[in-house]
Design a protein around this motif. Sequence first.
Motif, PDB file in Angstrom:
ATOM      1  N   ARG A 157      27.851 133.769   0.412  1.00  0.00           N
ATOM      2  CA  ARG A 157      27.048 134.642   1.269  1.00  0.00           C
ATOM      3  C   ARG A 157      26.667 135.947   0.571  1.00  0.00           C
ATOM      4  O   ARG A 157      25.664 136.571   0.917  1.00  0.00           O
ATOM      5  N   GLU A 158      27.460 136.350  -0.417  1.00  0.00           N
ATOM      6  CA  GLU A 158      27.111 137.549  -1.177  1.00  0.00           C
ATOM      7  C   GLU A 158      26.028 137.278  -2.222  1.00  0.00           C
ATOM      8  O   GLU A 158      25.241 138.174  -2.553  1.00  0.00           O
ATOM      9  N   HIS A 159      25.963 136.045  -2.747  1.00  0.00           N
ATOM     10  CA  HIS A 159      25.109 135.781  -3.898  1.00  0.00           C
ATOM     11  C   HIS A 159      23.920 134.866  -3.609  1.00  0.00           C
ATOM     12  O   HIS A 159      22.969 134.844  -4.396  1.00  0.00           O
ATOM     13  N   LEU A 160      23.974 134.115  -2.526  1.00  0.00           N
ATOM     14  CA  LEU A 160      22.881 133.184  -2.244  1.00  0.00           C
ATOM     15  C   LEU A 160      22.069 133.676  -1.054  1.00  0.00           C
ATOM     16  O   LEU A 160      22.592 133.810   0.062  1.00  0.00           O
ATOM     17  N   HIS A 161      20.784 133.936  -1.310  1.00  0.00           N
ATOM     18  CA  HIS A 161      19.900 134.465  -0.274  1.00  0.00           C
ATOM     19  C   HIS A 161      18.674 133.577  -0.053  1.00  0.00           C
ATOM     20  O   HIS A 161      18.055 133.635   1.013  1.00  0.00           O
ATOM     21  N   GLU A 162      18.333 132.776  -1.030  1.00  0.00           N
ATOM     22  CA  GLU A 162      17.178 131.880  -0.925  1.00  0.00           C
ATOM     23  C   GLU A 162      17.622 130.440  -0.675  1.00  0.00           C
ATOM     24  O   GLU A 162      16.916 129.678  -0.009  1.00  0.00           O
ATOM     25  N   ALA A 163      18.772 130.052  -1.200  1.00  0.00           N
ATOM     26  CA  ALA A 163      19.284 128.699  -0.997  1.00  0.00           C
ATOM     27  C   ALA A 163      19.741 128.513   0.443  1.00  0.00           C
ATOM     28  O   ALA A 163      19.987 129.480   1.168  1.00  0.00           O
ATOM     29  N   THR A 164      19.839 127.265   0.861  1.00  0.00           N
ATOM     30  CA  THR A 164      20.333 126.939   2.193  1.00  0.00           C
ATOM     31  C   THR A 164      21.842 126.766   2.141  1.00  0.00           C
ATOM     32  O   THR A 164      22.360 125.980   1.336  1.00  0.00           O
ATOM     33  N   ILE A 165      22.540 127.510   2.985  1.00  0.00           N
ATOM     34  CA  ILE A 165      23.999 127.412   3.054  1.00  0.00           C
ATOM     35  C   ILE A 165      24.366 126.410   4.146  1.00  0.00           C
ATOM     36  O   ILE A 165      23.929 126.537   5.287  1.00  0.00           O
ATOM     37  N   VAL A 166      25.151 125.415   3.760  1.00  0.00           N
ATOM     38  CA  VAL A 166      25.531 124.337   4.676  1.00  0.00           C
ATOM     39  C   VAL A 166      27.025 124.441   4.964  1.00  0.00           C
ATOM     40  O   VAL A 166      27.849 124.045   4.133  1.00  0.00           O
ATOM     41  N   PRO A 167      27.428 124.998   6.118  1.00  0.00           N
ATOM     42  CA  PRO A 167      28.862 125.072   6.431  1.00  0.00           C
ATOM     43  C   PRO A 167      29.439 123.684   6.688  1.00  0.00           C
ATOM     44  O   PRO A 167      28.790 122.828   7.305  1.00  0.00           O
ATOM     45  N   HIS A 168      30.662 123.487   6.219  1.00  0.00           N
ATOM     46  CA  HIS A 168      31.380 122.229   6.475  1.00  0.00           C
ATOM     47  C   HIS A 168      32.833 122.596   6.718  1.00  0.00           C
ATOM     48  O   HIS A 168      33.494 123.135   5.828  1.00  0.00           O
ATOM     49  N   PRO A 169      33.376 122.326   7.906  1.00  0.00           N
ATOM     50  CA  PRO A 169      34.681 122.880   8.265  1.00  0.00           C
ATOM     51  C   PRO A 169      35.884 122.230   7.601  1.00  0.00           C
ATOM     52  O   PRO A 169      36.970 122.804   7.606  1.00  0.00           O
TER      53      PRO A 169
END
Length: 263
Positions: A165-177
Amino acid sequence: MHRQRGLLYAVLLIVALLAGCSTQDQEASPTLARIAESGELRVCSTGDYRPLTYREPDGGWSGIDVDMAGDLAGELGARPTMVETTWSGLLDDVVAGKCDIAVGGVSITEDRAQRAAFTIPYLRDGKTPVVRCPDVERYRTVADIDRPGVRAVVNPGGTNERFVREHLHEATIVPHPDNNTIFDVVADGGADLMVTDAIETRWQAAQRPGELCSVHPEDPFTDSEKAYLTQAGDPAFTERVNTWLRTARTDGTWDGFAEPWLG
């Protein structure tokens, strides 16, 4: 006869000194006193961070740090009791006294150090990607990853999510629990990569040769240290763990536990 008697006196003196030190430690440390009274060392761990910690489907525990916790318990004359936690709840559980120590890939961070106490570091590591093997050259830098259309899967609550979350701003972050199945998401094409600690990427890649590959684990994006986490306000206990840990890292104990996992 005199020589034997002298040897006996020396042995008895050593035993008495050790007993005195143990009593003094317990008087100085409420944690050591509780462990001595209960015969139990309570160990928090997430159970999802191989090769350091893993909770088996049958409820058993394995991993380098699980074995290390067992060795520490034996050193303290106690039995280890594993207490399952989560990355988002680990710090709160230690602070609340649900366990005496937390193990299993706990990175030294400022927010954790403000509320709890770290032992000396026992492992230096850093964040790096694990990807499908054909994609190794595509994701060598943060800039390679932080592009529209790139999907980075992340387990919530720990330093992996913080890095993403600090370094990726353009990529899609996919949470997986579930960190135990998160690498399946990459392997099956549900995400392009995961950024985690190099030791974990190496182990996962070794389990899936030709399918998953670690990207430059020898030169990760970050440089961090891992340690065990104890309650603040009980420096005598933390130092007792440090004394054991210094020996375990130099006398072959840690290496012996690591060898079956890391080779």
